[in-house]
Design an enzyme around this catalytic site. Structure first.
Site, mmCIF file in Angstrom:
data_model
loop_
_atom_site.group_PDB
_atom_site.id
_atom_site.type_symbol
_atom_site.label_atom_id
_atom_site.label_comp_id
_atom_site.label_asym_id
_atom_site.label_seq_id
_atom_site.Cartn_x
_atom_site.Cartn_y
_atom_site.Cartn_z
ATOM 1 N N CYS A 9 54.059 -3.691 2.387
ATOM 2 C CA CYS A 9 53.696 -3.028 1.337
ATOM 3 C C CYS A 9 52.324 -3.506 0.653
ATOM 4 C CB CYS A 9 54.741 -2.838 0.475
ATOM 5 S SG CYS A 9 54.566 -2.371 -1.326
ATOM 6 N N CYS A 14 59.442 -3.702 -3.023
ATOM 7 C CA CYS A 14 58.234 -3.444 -3.571
ATOM 8 C C CYS A 14 58.207 -2.135 -4.738
ATOM 9 C CB CYS A 14 56.983 -3.113 -2.720
ATOM 10 S SG CYS A 14 55.335 -2.721 -3.353
ATOM 11 N N GLY A 29 52.287 8.721 -3.786
ATOM 12 C CA GLY A 29 52.088 9.458 -2.746
ATOM 13 C C GLY A 29 53.470 9.560 -1.565
#
Length: 395
Positions: free
Chosen positions: A200, A100, A124
Site C-alpha cells: 500500500c 494502512c 477509489g
C-alpha cells in the site's frame, strides 16, 4: 455543498472517484499521500511516488479541483513498516494493506481532511456503504463492491463506525471496465494505467528484498514432512469439551526436524509464509513443495508435497479478544453465543461457510470445509450476505 477530500493515489480508480463526486455536486479537493521515501529500500530506480503524484496532479488539473500533497512518511514508518518487521520477526505474516486503511487512510489522513473542513473522505475502493437505523441510531454497513473480481471490502475490514460515517466509496457500484471507460471518455491520464501492485503506497517494493534490509538473513534447513506422519492422525475427541475440541482443531502442530528429511537450505524462516511454494529452490520432487509451517526460533521451514498435503489444512482458527473487531458493533457476540457467517482468510478468496463461537478469552471461527494455509497475523473477515460485519487477526 458538502466538501469531500479524495485520496488521489495516481491510479485510475481514485481519479474516477473524484470525477463522479464532482458530477454529484460535491466540492472536491484532491490530496496525494506520500507515505514512503527511504529510497534505500525501493529496488528499482523507478521512483513510483513521483510518477504517481504527478499523475494525481494532472487528474486534479483536468478536473479543475484543488490539489496538494501530504507527507505521511513518519506516521507510515511508525504504524506500518515497524509493525511489519515486528510481525515478521515473530514469525507472523502481516497484512499492511488492511492496516494502512485503518491507521493511515481512515485515521491520520482522515484527520487532515477533516481539518481542511471536509465533511467526508473518499477513496477509489471497490466497496459500498449503506446507512440503516438500529434502535433509532444511524448504523453504517460496509457492503462488498458490485464487481466480484475486484471487491475490496476485505481491505477495509478493520474500519470502525466512526470511520465509516465519514467515508465515501464512489466507484463501489461499478466494474473495473466501466471505471476505465469513464476515465477514457474524460481523457484522464490514468485511464490505461496498470493497477499498482505491492505494498500500500510504498510503490514497487518486493517483499523479501524489502525485509532483508532489516531482518538479517541466516541460513537454516528446509525439512519435508511425509503426509502419512503420525502427527496427522485424528485424535479421539470424546471427553473433550466443545471449547477444547475447537482449540485442538485450531492449534498449531509442533513439528521437529527429526520428523522429516532435510531437502534443502533457506536464508531465513521469517521470509516464508504458510502455503508458499515459490522461492524454496528445492528440485527433484514429484510434486511441488509447499510451506506448511515455519519456526523462527529454530530457523526451520517445514514443507509438504502437493497442495493437498494434510499439513496445509485446518478446520478452525482462533482470534484473541483484543483482536476481535466488529464493524457492526451492534452485532457483537457475548460469550456462549454463536453466529453463522460466510468468511474469508485472505483477499479474493471465495467466501466460505463458517460459524463464529465466542468464548471468554476470544473467538473461534470454525469452517464447514478445512481451509488451506490459515496464516497467523493475517485477517479473517466475516460477512452476512454481502455485508462485512467483522474481522480479527488470526492468532
Amino acid at each position: 455543498m458538502k466538501r469531500v477530500v479524495v485520496g488521489l493515489s495516481g491510479g485510475v480508480d481514485s481519479s474516477v472517484a473524484a470525477y463522479l463526486l464532482q458530477q454529484e455536486g460535491y466540492e472536491v479537493i484532491g490530496l496525494f499521500m506520500k507515505n514512503w521515501h527511504d529510497d534505500s529500500v525501493t529496488i528499482s530506480n523507478e521512483c513510483p511516488w513521483l510518477e504517481d503524484s504527478n499523475d494525481a496532479l494532472l487528474v486534479a488539473e483536468k478536473l479543475g479541483i484543488p490539489f496538494q500533497t501530504v507527507d505521511l512518511s513518519e506516521e507510515y514508518k511508525e504504524k506500518i513498516v515497524d509493525y511489519m518487521f515486528n510481525e515478521y520477526e515473530k514469525g507472523r505474516t502481516p497484512n499492511p494493506d488492511v492496516l494502512c486503511n485503518r491507521e493511515i487512510k481512515f485515521d491520520v489522513f482522515m484527520k487532515i481532511a477533516l481539518s481542511l473542513g471536509a465533511d467526508y473522505v473518499a477513496t477509489g475502493h471497490y466497496c459500498q456503504k449503506n446507512e440503516i437505523e438500529v434502535d433509532g441510531k444511524p448504523v453504517y454497513q460496509l457492503i462488498a463492491g458490485n464487481d466480484i473480481n475486484k471487491d475490496q471490502s476485505y481491505f477495509l475490514c478493520q474500519l470502525s463506525q466512526e470511520q465509516l460515517s465519514k467515508a465515501l466509496f464512489p466507484i463501489g457500484a461499478l466494474t473495473k471496465p466501466e471505471v476505465r471507460k469513464i476515465a477514457a471518455e474524460m481523457e484522464l491520464v490514468t485511464a490505461e494505467k496498470k493497477d499498482s501492485q505491492g505494498l500500500c503506497f510504498i510503490g514497487k517494493v518486493r517483499l523479501p528484498e524489502f525485509l532483508q534490509q532489516k531482518l538479517q538473513p541466516k541460513e537454516g534447513k528446509i525439512v519435508q514432512i511425509d503426509k502419512n506422519d503420525p502427527i496427522y492422525t485424528v485424535h479421539d475427541s470424546s471427553g473433550l469439551s466443545f471449547e477444547e475440541e475447537l482449540k485442538a482443531e485450531s492449534q498449531k502442530l509442533n513439528y521437529e526436524p527429526a520428523m522429516g528429511k532435510i531437502v534443502g537450505k533457506h536464508q531465513g524462516a521469517h521470509y516464508f509464509t504458510n502455503g508458499q511454494r515459490k522461492g524454496l529452490n528445492v528440485g527433484g520432487t514429484t510434486d511441488p513443495l509447499f510451506v506448511i509451517a515455519t519456526d523462527v526460533e529454530t530457523n526451520t521451514i517445514y514443507t509438504g508435497l502437493s497442495s493437498n498435503h494434510p499439513g496445509l489444512f485446518k478446520k478452525a482458527l482462533f482470534v484473541g479478544n483484543s483482536e476481535v473487531h466488529w464493524v457492526r458493533n451492534d452485532m457483537t457476540l457475548k460469550p456462549g453465543q454463536t453466529m453463522e457467517v460466510m468468511a474469508r482468510i485472505r483477499y479474493r478468496q471465495p467466501l466460505q461457510k463458517a460459524v463464529l463461537h465466542q468464548f471468554e478469552d476470544g473467538m473461534y471461527v470454525r469452517f464447514d470445509e478445512p481451509q488451506s494455509a490459515i496464516t497467523e497475523g493475517q485477517f479473517v473477515a466475516w460477512y452476512l450476505d454481502n455485508e462485512l460485519v467483522g474481522s480479527g487477526v488470526i492468532s
